[in-house]
Design a protein around this motif. Sequence first.
Motif, PDB file in Angstrom:
ATOM      1  N   SER A  49      -4.852 -79.799 -39.257  1.00 43.40           N
ATOM      2  CA  SER A  49      -5.683 -80.488 -38.264  1.00 43.40           C
ATOM      3  C   SER A  49      -4.897 -81.609 -37.588  1.00 43.40           C
ATOM      4  CB  SER A  49      -6.931 -81.070 -38.924  1.00 43.40           C
ATOM      5  OG  SER A  49      -7.710 -80.056 -39.516  1.00 43.40           O
ATOM      6  N   LEU A  50      -4.142 -82.351 -38.399  1.00 43.02           N
ATOM      7  CA  LEU A  50      -3.321 -83.426 -37.850  1.00 43.02           C
ATOM      8  C   LEU A  50      -2.254 -82.860 -36.895  1.00 43.02           C
ATOM      9  CD1 LEU A  50      -2.671 -86.442 -37.857  1.00 43.02           C
ATOM     10  CD2 LEU A  50      -1.219 -86.058 -39.858  1.00 43.02           C
ATOM     11  N   SER A  51      -1.661 -81.718 -37.277  1.00 45.67           N
ATOM     12  CA  SER A  51      -0.663 -81.066 -36.412  1.00 45.67           C
ATOM     13  C   SER A  51      -1.277 -80.677 -35.075  1.00 45.67           C
ATOM     14  CB  SER A  51      -0.103 -79.813 -37.101  1.00 45.67           C
ATOM     15  OG  SER A  51       0.437 -80.124 -38.358  1.00 45.67           O
ATOM     16  N   THR A  52      -2.501 -80.156 -35.129  1.00 49.45           N
ATOM     17  CA  THR A  52      -3.194 -79.770 -33.891  1.00 49.45           C
ATOM     18  C   THR A  52      -3.402 -80.991 -32.995  1.00 49.45           C
ATOM     19  OG1 THR A  52      -4.350 -78.053 -35.132  1.00 49.45           O
ATOM     20  CG2 THR A  52      -5.235 -78.622 -32.972  1.00 49.45           C
ATOM     21  N   GLY A  53      -3.840 -82.081 -33.602  1.00 53.09           N
ATOM     22  CA  GLY A  53      -4.060 -83.302 -32.830  1.00 53.09           C
ATOM     23  C   GLY A  53      -2.785 -83.831 -32.210  1.00 53.09           C
ATOM     24  N   ILE A  54      -1.682 -83.798 -32.968  1.00 52.50           N
ATOM     25  CA  ILE A  54      -0.398 -84.280 -32.443  1.00 52.50           C
ATOM     26  C   ILE A  54       0.036 -83.432 -31.256  1.00 52.50           C
ATOM     27  CG2 ILE A  54       2.067 -84.473 -32.956  1.00 52.50           C
ATOM     28  CD1 ILE A  54       1.282 -85.237 -35.827  1.00 52.50           C
ATOM     29  N   LEU A  55      -0.103 -82.106 -31.382  1.00 51.59           N
ATOM     30  CA  LEU A  55       0.383 -81.202 -30.346  1.00 51.59           C
ATOM     31  C   LEU A  55      -0.386 -81.366 -29.038  1.00 51.59           C
ATOM     32  CD1 LEU A  55       2.612 -79.081 -30.163  1.00 51.59           C
ATOM     33  CD2 LEU A  55       0.902 -77.326 -30.610  1.00 51.59           C
TER      34      LEU A  55
ATOM     35  N   GLY B  55      -5.544 -73.232 -22.853  1.00 51.65           N
ATOM     36  CA  GLY B  55      -6.796 -72.473 -22.940  1.00 51.65           C
ATOM     37  C   GLY B  55      -6.992 -71.906 -24.333  1.00 51.65           C
ATOM     38  N   SER B  56      -5.896 -71.375 -24.912  1.00 53.36           N
ATOM     39  CA  SER B  56      -5.969 -70.838 -26.280  1.00 53.36           C
ATOM     40  C   SER B  56      -6.203 -71.951 -27.297  1.00 53.36           C
ATOM     41  CB  SER B  56      -4.678 -70.098 -26.613  1.00 53.36           C
ATOM     42  OG  SER B  56      -4.465 -69.023 -25.733  1.00 53.36           O
ATOM     43  N   MET B  57      -5.579 -73.119 -27.075  1.00 52.99           N
ATOM     44  CA  MET B  57      -5.753 -74.236 -27.997  1.00 52.99           C
ATOM     45  C   MET B  57      -7.198 -74.715 -28.012  1.00 52.99           C
ATOM     46  SD  MET B  57      -3.150 -75.116 -29.786  1.00 52.99           S
ATOM     47  CE  MET B  57      -3.629 -76.760 -30.263  1.00 52.99           C
ATOM     48  N   ASP B  58      -7.854 -74.639 -26.844  1.00 54.66           N
ATOM     49  CA  ASP B  58      -9.259 -75.037 -26.777  1.00 54.66           C
ATOM     50  C   ASP B  58     -10.104 -74.200 -27.730  1.00 54.66           C
ATOM     51  OD1 ASP B  58     -11.612 -76.235 -25.985  1.00 54.66           O
ATOM     52  OD2 ASP B  58     -11.848 -74.965 -24.217  1.00 54.66           O
ATOM     53  N   GLY B  59      -9.789 -72.908 -27.802  1.00 58.61           N
ATOM     54  CA  GLY B  59     -10.528 -72.047 -28.725  1.00 58.61           C
ATOM     55  C   GLY B  59     -10.024 -72.154 -30.153  1.00 58.61           C
ATOM     56  N   ALA B  60      -8.711 -72.386 -30.312  1.00 61.96           N
ATOM     57  CA  ALA B  60      -8.130 -72.411 -31.656  1.00 61.96           C
ATOM     58  C   ALA B  60      -8.612 -73.598 -32.478  1.00 61.96           C
ATOM     59  CB  ALA B  60      -6.609 -72.440 -31.553  1.00 61.96           C
ATOM     60  N   THR B  61      -8.960 -74.701 -31.803  1.00 64.03           N
ATOM     61  CA  THR B  61      -9.454 -75.854 -32.565  1.00 64.03           C
ATOM     62  C   THR B  61     -10.766 -75.533 -33.292  1.00 64.03           C
ATOM     63  OG1 THR B  61     -10.481 -76.647 -30.508  1.00 64.03           O
ATOM     64  CG2 THR B  61      -8.366 -77.605 -31.136  1.00 64.03           C
ATOM     65  N   LYS B  62     -11.497 -74.524 -32.795  1.00 64.74           N
ATOM     66  CA  LYS B  62     -12.722 -74.099 -33.489  1.00 64.74           C
ATOM     67  C   LYS B  62     -12.399 -73.500 -34.849  1.00 64.74           C
ATOM     68  CE  LYS B  62     -15.137 -75.045 -29.735  1.00 64.74           C
ATOM     69  NZ  LYS B  62     -14.068 -75.395 -28.807  1.00 64.74           N
ATOM     70  N   TYR B  63     -11.203 -72.832 -34.978  1.00 62.65           N
ATOM     71  CA  TYR B  63     -10.773 -72.301 -36.274  1.00 62.65           C
ATOM     72  C   TYR B  63     -10.636 -73.429 -37.293  1.00 62.65           C
ATOM     73  CZ  TYR B  63      -9.491 -67.896 -33.966  1.00 62.65           C
ATOM     74  OH  TYR B  63      -9.509 -66.721 -33.274  1.00 62.65           O
ATOM     75  N   VAL B  64      -9.987 -74.522 -36.856  1.00 64.17           N
ATOM     76  CA  VAL B  64      -9.748 -75.643 -37.765  1.00 64.17           C
ATOM     77  C   VAL B  64     -11.063 -76.255 -38.230  1.00 64.17           C
ATOM     78  CG1 VAL B  64      -8.621 -77.889 -37.964  1.00 64.17           C
ATOM     79  CG2 VAL B  64      -7.574 -76.104 -36.583  1.00 64.17           C
TER      80      VAL B  64
ATOM     81  N   THR C 276      -2.202 -68.840 -32.522  1.00 60.70           N
ATOM     82  CA  THR C 276      -2.162 -67.684 -33.441  1.00 60.70           C
ATOM     83  C   THR C 276      -1.822 -68.142 -34.844  1.00 60.70           C
ATOM     84  OG1 THR C 276      -1.373 -66.349 -31.582  1.00 60.70           O
ATOM     85  CG2 THR C 276      -1.162 -65.403 -33.779  1.00 60.70           C
ATOM     86  N   LEU C 277      -0.894 -69.120 -34.928  1.00 57.93           N
ATOM     87  CA  LEU C 277      -0.504 -69.659 -36.231  1.00 57.93           C
ATOM     88  C   LEU C 277      -1.693 -70.301 -36.939  1.00 57.93           C
ATOM     89  CD1 LEU C 277       2.116 -69.954 -37.869  1.00 57.93           C
ATOM     90  CD2 LEU C 277       2.412 -72.196 -36.841  1.00 57.93           C
ATOM     91  N   LEU C 278      -2.551 -70.975 -36.187  1.00 58.89           N
ATOM     92  CA  LEU C 278      -3.757 -71.570 -36.771  1.00 58.89           C
ATOM     93  C   LEU C 278      -4.636 -70.518 -37.422  1.00 58.89           C
ATOM     94  CD1 LEU C 278      -5.006 -74.239 -34.201  1.00 58.89           C
ATOM     95  CD2 LEU C 278      -4.028 -74.624 -36.439  1.00 58.89           C
ATOM     96  N   LEU C 279      -4.805 -69.397 -36.756  1.00 66.74           N
ATOM     97  CA  LEU C 279      -5.633 -68.315 -37.298  1.00 66.74           C
ATOM     98  C   LEU C 279      -5.019 -67.765 -38.584  1.00 66.74           C
ATOM     99  CD1 LEU C 279      -7.997 -66.356 -37.092  1.00 66.74           C
ATOM    100  CD2 LEU C 279      -6.619 -64.943 -35.565  1.00 66.74           C
ATOM    101  N   PHE C 280      -3.696 -67.538 -38.576  1.00 67.38           N
ATOM    102  CA  PHE C 280      -3.020 -66.992 -39.757  1.00 67.38           C
ATOM    103  C   PHE C 280      -3.190 -67.917 -40.962  1.00 67.38           C
ATOM    104  CE2 PHE C 280       0.368 -64.233 -37.399  1.00 67.38           C
ATOM    105  CZ  PHE C 280      -0.670 -63.469 -36.882  1.00 67.38           C
ATOM    106  N   THR C 281      -2.879 -69.220 -40.763  1.00 68.90           N
ATOM    107  CA  THR C 281      -2.952 -70.166 -41.883  1.00 68.90           C
ATOM    108  C   THR C 281      -4.385 -70.355 -42.377  1.00 68.90           C
ATOM    109  OG1 THR C 281      -3.048 -71.989 -40.297  1.00 68.90           O
ATOM    110  CG2 THR C 281      -0.886 -71.411 -41.167  1.00 68.90           C
ATOM    111  N   THR C 282      -5.339 -70.292 -41.466  1.00 67.90           N
ATOM    112  CA  THR C 282      -6.748 -70.433 -41.860  1.00 67.90           C
ATOM    113  C   THR C 282      -7.173 -69.278 -42.755  1.00 67.90           C
ATOM    114  OG1 THR C 282      -7.256 -71.603 -39.807  1.00 67.90           O
ATOM    115  CG2 THR C 282      -9.102 -70.646 -41.006  1.00 67.90           C
TER     116      THR C 282
END
Length: 677
Positions: free
Chosen positions: A240-246, A175-184, A60-66
């Motif tokens: 993007s780097l944060s997503t990869g680390i997580l 499952g949500s992260m799989d979709g959230a990476t598309k936002y990035v 959800t945070l990814l969507l907000f920041t995007t």
Amino acid sequence: MKKADIGVALYLLAAVIFFIVPISSTLLDVMIAINISIALIILFNTLFVKEVLDMSFFPTLLLFTTIFRISLNVSSTRLILSTGAPGNVVTTFGQFVGGGDLVIGAIIFIVLIIIQFVVINKGSERVAEVTARFTLDAMPGKQMAIDADLNTGAITEKEARERRNKIQEESAFFGSMDGATKYVKGDATAGLIITFINLIGGTVMGVMSQGLSFAEAIQQYGILTIGDGLCSQIPSLLISLSTGILVTKASKEADFGTVLVSQLFGIPKVLYLVGATLAFLGITTPLTWYLFVGLGLVFIISGRMMDKQIRVESIEEEVSEAETEAEEIRKPENVVSLLQVDPIELEFGYGIIPLADVNQGGDLLDRVVMIRRQIALELGTVVPIIRLRDNIQLNPNQYIIKIKGIQVTEGEILFDHYMAMNPGYVEEEITGIPTFEPSFHLPAIWITESQRERAESLGYTVVDPPSIIATHLTEVIRNHIAELLTRQDVQNLVNNLKESNPVLVDELIPKLLGLGEVQKVLQNLLSEGISIRDLLTIFETLADHAAVTRDTDVLTEYVRQSLKRAISNKFFPANETTSVITLDPKIEQEIMSSVKQTEQGAYLTLDPERTKAIMASLEQEAAKLENMGKTPIVITSPIVRMYFKKLTEDYFKDLIVVSYNEVESNIELQSVGMVTA
């Protein structure tokens, strides 16, 4: 509303407003600084968070920041095209990062884009997809492992519930992260497109509106565009780097930095080899010798220090273990844990361990889980935790079953053999080791794997050792389920019913009956194999009659009559005439005349000789039905049923005694004998 809720709402509202309303360059500078700060906060949070679920709202945070970052892109584009002055931050990024040169700035910007697209975004997206898939595939196995730990007593019900919730949260998160990476990925693409629009639009505006030459316009607006792109892409790169680390964190419950450093620099011999290699390169090649030799010495010294630290830690650990052992010896024995009595225990010799060990392909733990589910569906009560443990004092293939710490039965199996039982119509016998089936003490033989197919083709019932143990355990639980029903179990059942029928429960408990009296009624039903799953009907009946009598035996009879559909369905097959035994009216009258009522309940004072004569007649009539291959069922008048059942309990443990009021009107009965004396 909480302050945090207001802050999040304002953050999203600002993003929407920036899409529509023009803002000043000063406000844009502030918002870009806030955007970079949030990106850095997210980066360091993902770096040092101990569990991925501690950032469960990351998608959800990814969507907000995007959304917020794109809104700033739109605002800066509006300022670039309208005024040519998008603020100090954008201008500084364009001039300082690129050195005031359009070509250098463009190259740096393109390099950043390539790094984000090809390396970080692509890798994060793939890792998130694979992690989500493996997490979902592993869910059934993890659930079974939790059930196994619960059945062996390694964890409590509360811990099992927490583990199940964590598994579900992890699967939902990945499952949500799989979709959230598309936002990035989409954010980076949008930033690239907006940059080209800024460059083309700014150049056109500079030439047409400000009278600049093409070279001047592309130089001025190109630097501003690059600055705007960098202001957007750097926070995007951090996210993007944060997503990869997580999504690539392997250790979910440890300090990331400490583990990383210890794994990288924790082996002294590696540091020695690296240091020696760097020093060798500095001496034998034209490389800057003092740089490589100096760095090599640093690694060698670091390796020496790490080696010394490891030795010190090893000695400290040995001392600590010795102190712990000494402390255990010195402190007084804690006998409180020895007072705990397990409701149900299955102990077995070492030869049966492979049947209970999941790693060796054993499925006994899974069968125990199924037993608890089967009893819950069949009788409507929860079976306590079944403790499984090995016992070296038993014979290798022997097992015993304990109820409340006391052995009630035992059995013995032959590993890698099957038990074959003759159902009564097998003509050709098969050779094997004679034995008895432990649950019902029926004659059987042990056969090998090679004989199994032939035995089945001849009509034998063939079962494997785990099924034998599971069946035996199930029958023992059925026979003792009444005494295993505790007041706490009854309270749990009451709480469950109260959620849907609070009025009924409040009326009955404790106004009309105490919890112990309700427990006694439920135990009476379970002792005769009557399901208490329809707790609503049971409580309705108790509420109707508890005002008249609190005799739990009498109340049980009323409840049985209310459950006559279930009783008829259990003992009398539909569309079939059932053969039963009736009771001589004179015997019924004699039994009722011998009933004595006391404050503690009713009891029979029948003469022992008369009791013996009645039981002899009953045995004779029951033998007729058993010879016909049918289960003996005795039909009595309602008022006599419970007293006759008590009279026969010591002689015929499993005899079914039913009153006329417990039989549905559409059931056809045929009397094949009458108990007389």
